[in-house]
Design a protein around this motif. Structure first.
Motif, PDB file in Angstrom:
ATOM      1  N   UNK A  84       0.845  -1.183   0.000  1.00  0.00           N
ATOM      2  CA  UNK A  84       0.000   0.000   0.000  1.00  0.00           C
ATOM      3  C   UNK A  84       0.887   1.242   0.000  1.00  0.00           C
ATOM      4  N   UNK A  85       0.353   2.311  -0.552  1.00  0.00           N
ATOM      5  CA  UNK A  85       1.087   3.578  -0.589  1.00  0.00           C
ATOM      6  C   UNK A  85       0.761   4.354   0.670  1.00  0.00           C
ATOM      7  N   UNK A  86       1.720   4.427   1.556  1.00  0.00           N
ATOM      8  CA  UNK A  86       1.496   5.106   2.828  1.00  0.00           C
ATOM      9  C   UNK A  86       2.019   6.532   2.758  1.00  0.00           C
ATOM     10  N   UNK A  87       1.156   7.474   3.053  1.00  0.00           N
ATOM     11  CA  UNK A  87       1.598   8.870   3.104  1.00  0.00           C
ATOM     12  C   UNK A  87       2.285   9.174   4.426  1.00  0.00           C
ATOM     13  N   UNK A  88       2.080   8.292   5.432  1.00  0.00           N
ATOM     14  CA  UNK A  88       2.764   8.497   6.706  1.00  0.00           C
ATOM     15  C   UNK A  88       4.268   8.395   6.528  1.00  0.00           C
ATOM     16  N   UNK A  89       4.701   7.410   5.705  1.00  0.00           N
ATOM     17  CA  UNK A  89       6.125   7.214   5.497  1.00  0.00           C
ATOM     18  C   UNK A  89       6.702   8.248   4.533  1.00  0.00           C
ATOM     19  N   UNK A  90       5.829   8.952   3.823  1.00  0.00           N
ATOM     20  CA  UNK A  90       6.294   9.923   2.846  1.00  0.00           C
ATOM     21  C   UNK A  90       6.228  11.348   3.374  1.00  0.00           C
ATOM     22  N   UNK A  91       5.895  11.514   4.644  1.00  0.00           N
ATOM     23  CA  UNK A  91       5.796  12.850   5.206  1.00  0.00           C
ATOM     24  C   UNK A  91       7.148  13.530   5.206  1.00  0.00           C
ATOM     25  N   UNK A  92       7.162  14.753   4.721  1.00  0.00           N
ATOM     26  CA  UNK A  92       8.376  15.553   4.752  1.00  0.00           C
ATOM     27  C   UNK A  92       8.210  16.680   5.773  1.00  0.00           C
ATOM     28  N   UNK A  93       9.314  17.174   6.195  1.00  0.00           N
ATOM     29  CA  UNK A  93       9.263  18.273   7.149  1.00  0.00           C
ATOM     30  C   UNK A  93       8.515  19.465   6.553  1.00  0.00           C
ATOM     31  N   UNK A  94       7.707  20.084   7.377  1.00  0.00           N
ATOM     32  CA  UNK A  94       7.005  21.287   6.943  1.00  0.00           C
ATOM     33  C   UNK A  94       7.845  22.537   7.170  1.00  0.00           C
ATOM     34  N   UNK A  95       8.913  22.391   7.927  1.00  0.00           N
ATOM     35  CA  UNK A  95       9.853  23.498   8.132  1.00  0.00           C
ATOM     36  C   UNK A  95      11.210  22.893   8.436  1.00  0.00           C
ATOM     37  N   UNK A  96      12.233  23.714   8.433  1.00  0.00           N
ATOM     38  CA  UNK A  96      13.588  23.197   8.650  1.00  0.00           C
ATOM     39  C   UNK A  96      13.831  22.769  10.084  1.00  0.00           C
ATOM     40  N   UNK A  97      12.899  23.083  11.005  1.00  0.00           N
ATOM     41  CA  UNK A  97      13.039  22.647  12.392  1.00  0.00           C
ATOM     42  C   UNK A  97      11.861  21.766  12.804  1.00  0.00           C
TER      43      UNK A  97
ATOM     44  N   UNK B 251      18.510  29.601  25.628  1.00  0.00           N
ATOM     45  CA  UNK B 251      17.232  28.911  25.411  1.00  0.00           C
ATOM     46  C   UNK B 251      17.498  27.403  25.344  1.00  0.00           C
ATOM     47  N   UNK B 252      16.761  26.632  26.138  1.00  0.00           N
ATOM     48  CA  UNK B 252      16.972  25.189  26.207  1.00  0.00           C
ATOM     49  C   UNK B 252      16.182  24.411  25.165  1.00  0.00           C
ATOM     50  N   UNK B 253      15.428  25.057  24.318  1.00  0.00           N
ATOM     51  CA  UNK B 253      14.532  24.368  23.396  1.00  0.00           C
ATOM     52  C   UNK B 253      15.043  24.331  21.960  1.00  0.00           C
ATOM     53  N   UNK B 254      16.248  24.812  21.728  1.00  0.00           N
ATOM     54  CA  UNK B 254      16.791  24.711  20.376  1.00  0.00           C
ATOM     55  C   UNK B 254      17.080  23.239  20.054  1.00  0.00           C
ATOM     56  N   UNK B 255      16.641  22.720  18.920  1.00  0.00           N
ATOM     57  CA  UNK B 255      16.950  21.332  18.557  1.00  0.00           C
ATOM     58  C   UNK B 255      18.389  21.202  18.071  1.00  0.00           C
TER      59      UNK B 255
ATOM     60  N   UNK C 202      21.068  15.693  23.942  1.00  0.00           N
ATOM     61  CA  UNK C 202      20.420  14.415  24.194  1.00  0.00           C
ATOM     62  C   UNK C 202      19.394  14.650  25.280  1.00  0.00           C
ATOM     63  N   UNK C 203      18.409  13.784  25.333  1.00  0.00           N
ATOM     64  CA  UNK C 203      17.403  13.956  26.370  1.00  0.00           C
ATOM     65  C   UNK C 203      16.238  14.777  25.889  1.00  0.00           C
ATOM     66  N   UNK C 204      15.531  15.334  26.819  1.00  0.00           N
ATOM     67  CA  UNK C 204      14.231  15.952  26.554  1.00  0.00           C
ATOM     68  C   UNK C 204      14.375  17.412  26.164  1.00  0.00           C
ATOM     69  N   UNK C 205      13.294  17.916  25.564  1.00  0.00           N
ATOM     70  CA  UNK C 205      13.232  19.345  25.281  1.00  0.00           C
ATOM     71  C   UNK C 205      13.099  20.098  26.602  1.00  0.00           C
ATOM     72  N   UNK C 206      13.762  21.233  26.680  1.00  0.00           N
ATOM     73  CA  UNK C 206      13.707  22.022  27.913  1.00  0.00           C
ATOM     74  C   UNK C 206      14.726  21.572  28.939  1.00  0.00           C
ATOM     75  N   UNK C 207      15.697  20.771  28.524  1.00  0.00           N
ATOM     76  CA  UNK C 207      16.710  20.314  29.467  1.00  0.00           C
ATOM     77  C   UNK C 207      17.521  19.194  28.851  1.00  0.00           C
ATOM     78  N   UNK C 208      18.095  18.347  29.699  1.00  0.00           N
ATOM     79  CA  UNK C 208      18.923  17.264  29.209  1.00  0.00           C
ATOM     80  C   UNK C 208      20.349  17.730  28.983  1.00  0.00           C
TER      81      UNK C 208
END
Length: 314
Positions: free
Chosen positions: A171-184, A219-223, A250-256
């Protein structure tokens, strides 16, 4: 075996045999293009002629050889272990070819129904068949027959083909074909695009202030990624100088665990790097440590520690 004419005129069959023989000779000649001869003794033949309007003539224990065209108006019913046709092509006006005609039970796990292509590569025979589960398979005779996957009737445009075990098809899955909507875009399962998190750029990358709306390196939320920062960024390791920052986390957003490596780009007088780490115990940033790759780094092992040193061993 004698000729048997099952009518009330059976006693006259011998008198009429000569006439029947003559008719058969003519018919044989028309079919084969060769003269036919029959012995005068009717007891040497195993021909049986039907008395009804079908004019059925049966010949048993006899081989019929036809040289030339044979035109039959009606069905050809053949029974036996072998039906051999040596022709260049077979034409059929019908859309289907029936295999296993008259079968009363299913195939075993070792059986297959389909076609065998002889010496397709000059040596091996190739099977194109189905097994007792209805799975189409192809492979070399004597080896593994590989299953052929089918697809759904109307695949989604732009989808990625994945196996669906419930329907036993691709089957053609669009879930696997999802692309980023933004660079982050950090949604799990999406495909990275060029420029994602600052990767792949050959010119200026994204400003870090555009990521979270914050213009503060604390800022602790930068990826994790590679970004630019302006000269006005808060907690700039070199005030009033713009640059780029590599963020590892590594770890969670907002820390780690977070490490920042800043490279001032408008400071022509130095090639210094600035490195710092977020302390997950004290929940605070450590001070930037300055490294000059042109002078500080060495392939020689240091003789002793000093305050603020960063050792890079060979």
């Amino acid at each position: 075996m004698s000729i048997t004419h099952k009518t009330k005129f059976f006693p006259l069959i011998k008198k009429g045999f000569q006439k029947l023989t003559t008719s058969l000779e003519v018919a044989w000649s028309e079919i084969t293009g060769k003269p036919a001869t029959f012995p005068a003794d009717p007891h040497t033949h195993n021909l049986i002629e039907s008395p009804d309007s079908t004019k059925k003539i049966e010949a048993t224990n006899t081989e019929l050889i036809v040289t030339g065209n044979l035109n039959v108006s009606g069905n050809i019913n053949q029974s036996g272990a072998l039906y051999e046709t040596n022709v260049e092509k077979i034409n059929s006006e019908q859309q289907l070819i029936n295999l296993r005609y008259g079968a009363l039970s299913g195939m075993t796990a070792e059986e297959h129904a389909g076609f065998k292509i002889l010496k397709y590569d000059g040596v091996n025979n190739l099977f194109f068949a189905v097994d007792n589960t209805g799975t189409a398979r192809i492979g070399v005779e004597g080896g593994e027959l590989q299953a052929l996957a089918t697809r759904e009737e109307s695949p989604a445009d732009g989808g990625v083909m994945v196996w669906n075990d419930a329907t036993k098809k691709m089957i053609a899955s669009t879930d696997y074909a999802k692309k980023q909507t933004s660079y982050i875009d950090t949604e799990t399962g999406k495909s990275l695009t060029v420029g994602a998190f600052g990767l792949g750029f050959t010119t200026n990358g994204f400003l870090i202030s555009a990521i979270t709306g914050s213009n503060d390196l604390n800022d602790l939320n930068y990826p994790t990624g590679f970004y630019r920062y302006s000269s006005t960024v808060i907690n700039n390791p070199v005030p009033n100088i713009s640059g780029v920052v590599q963020i590892y986390r590594t770890g969670r957003s907002g820390g780690g665990n977070i490490v920042q490596v800043c490279i001032p780009t408008n400071n022509s007088s130095t090639s210094d790097l600035y490195i710092r780490q977020y302390d997950i115990v004290l929940l605070t940033w450590g001070a930037f440590k300055r490294i000059n790759p042109m002078t500080t780094l060495s392939a020689t092992e240091p003789t002793g520690p000093a305050d603020g040193d960063i050792w890079i061993l060979p």
